[in-house]
Scaffold this motif. Sequence first.
Motif, short mmCIF file in Angstrom:
data_model
loop_
_atom_site.label_atom_id
_atom_site.label_comp_id
_atom_site.label_asym_id
_atom_site.label_seq_id
_atom_site.Cartn_x
_atom_site.Cartn_y
_atom_site.Cartn_z
N LYS B 59 -16.77 -7.90 -25.28
CA LYS B 59 -15.39 -6.92 -25.92
C LYS B 59 -15.99 -6.24 -27.32
O LYS B 59 -15.73 -5.13 -27.31
N LYS B 60 -16.51 -7.12 -28.16
CA LYS B 60 -16.81 -6.99 -29.44
C LYS B 60 -17.75 -5.76 -29.21
O LYS B 60 -18.06 -4.73 -30.00
N MET B 61 -18.86 -5.95 -28.34
CA MET B 61 -19.80 -5.09 -28.09
C MET B 61 -19.37 -3.79 -27.44
O MET B 61 -19.90 -2.70 -28.26
N CYS B 62 -18.45 -3.73 -26.69
CA CYS B 62 -17.89 -2.54 -26.26
C CYS B 62 -17.31 -1.74 -27.51
O CYS B 62 -17.40 -0.50 -27.48
N GLU B 63 -16.61 -2.45 -28.28
CA GLU B 63 -15.76 -1.88 -29.28
C GLU B 63 -16.68 -1.11 -30.36
O GLU B 63 -16.54 0.01 -31.16
N LYS B 64 -17.92 -1.87 -30.55
CA LYS B 64 -18.73 -1.34 -31.52
C LYS B 64 -19.79 -0.44 -31.15
O LYS B 64 -20.39 0.14 -31.83
N LEU B 65 -20.21 -0.37 -29.86
CA LEU B 65 -21.46 0.41 -29.66
C LEU B 65 -21.25 0.99 -28.15
O LEU B 65 -21.28 2.15 -27.92
N LEU B 66 -20.93 0.18 -27.18
CA LEU B 66 -20.99 0.31 -25.70
C LEU B 66 -20.29 1.45 -25.15
O LEU B 66 -20.51 2.71 -24.61
N ALA B 67 -18.93 1.63 -25.74
CA ALA B 67 -17.83 2.47 -25.35
C ALA B 67 -17.44 3.34 -26.51
O ALA B 67 -17.37 2.92 -27.55
N ASN B 68 -17.19 4.62 -26.08
CA ASN B 68 -16.61 5.50 -26.93
C ASN B 68 -15.34 5.43 -26.56
O ASN B 68 -14.69 6.21 -25.90
N THR B 69 -14.42 4.70 -27.44
CA THR B 69 -13.05 4.28 -27.07
C THR B 69 -11.92 5.52 -27.21
O THR B 69 -10.76 5.43 -26.77
N VAL B 70 -12.48 6.78 -27.73
CA VAL B 70 -11.60 7.87 -27.90
C VAL B 70 -11.51 8.30 -26.43
O VAL B 70 -10.34 9.00 -26.06
N ILE B 71 -12.55 8.36 -25.76
CA ILE B 71 -12.51 8.86 -24.25
C ILE B 71 -12.75 8.26 -23.32
O ILE B 71 -12.78 8.56 -22.28
N GLU B 72 -13.12 7.03 -23.43
CA GLU B 72 -13.41 6.08 -22.39
C GLU B 72 -12.69 4.73 -22.39
O GLU B 72 -12.28 4.23 -23.51
N ASN B 73 -12.55 4.17 -21.21
CA ASN B 73 -12.00 2.93 -21.14
C ASN B 73 -12.87 1.95 -20.72
O ASN B 73 -14.03 2.42 -20.13
N TYR B 74 -12.93 0.78 -20.86
CA TYR B 74 -13.91 -0.22 -20.49
C TYR B 74 -13.06 -1.47 -19.95
O TYR B 74 -12.02 -1.78 -20.28
N THR B 75 -13.75 -1.98 -18.72
CA THR B 75 -13.34 -3.28 -18.18
C THR B 75 -14.53 -4.29 -18.24
O THR B 75 -15.72 -3.90 -17.88
N ILE B 76 -14.43 -5.52 -18.48
CA ILE B 76 -15.36 -6.46 -18.62
C ILE B 76 -14.82 -7.43 -17.34
O ILE B 76 -13.80 -7.77 -17.10
N ARG B 77 -15.93 -8.03 -16.41
CA ARG B 77 -15.95 -8.86 -15.40
C ARG B 77 -17.16 -9.60 -15.35
O ARG B 77 -18.44 -9.10 -15.71
N PRO B 78 -17.04 -10.87 -14.87
CA PRO B 78 -18.26 -11.74 -14.68
C PRO B 78 -19.15 -11.06 -13.36
O PRO B 78 -18.47 -10.50 -12.67
#
Lengths: 80, 80
Positions: B59-78
Amino acid sequence: MKILVDITLKNGVLDPQGKAIQHALGALGFEGIDGVRQGKVIELDLAETDRSTAEVTAKKMCEKLLANTVIENYTIRPAS
Amino acid sequence: MKILVDITLKNGVLDPQGKAIQHALGALGFEGIDGVRQGKVIELDLAETDRSTAEVTAKKMCEKLLANTVIENYTIRPAS
């Protein structure tokens, strides 16, 4: 119904984009990253309402267009 | 352990790549396609073995780098 298709590179196929992400995460201070691979997810919104028929259609779409089966694997799953 | 991150465009954000796929599928004879959206899937291979800790890291990786939270959603799953 909505069907999700995950398209990922096969093992052994080089993934420079994944390597770049891994490197960037390391530069941001994240540790313990053994590997990163990037693929695509395609969300298909189909008029078909029967799940198994929709999945068969999605499989045909993968074979014909969505995935390059020489270097990519695909998995089909219903959108949750 | 392996964690998968799905990154998709938020509703309302134009997705020309998805439109191109939808058009190409139509040209190949597939019918009943109400929409196509394309996103990314990132497979993280983390040294961490505890699932919830690994998901928090992802989740931290998504917020910092992987996703552009202005225009993108992300979901994390095993990874299954």
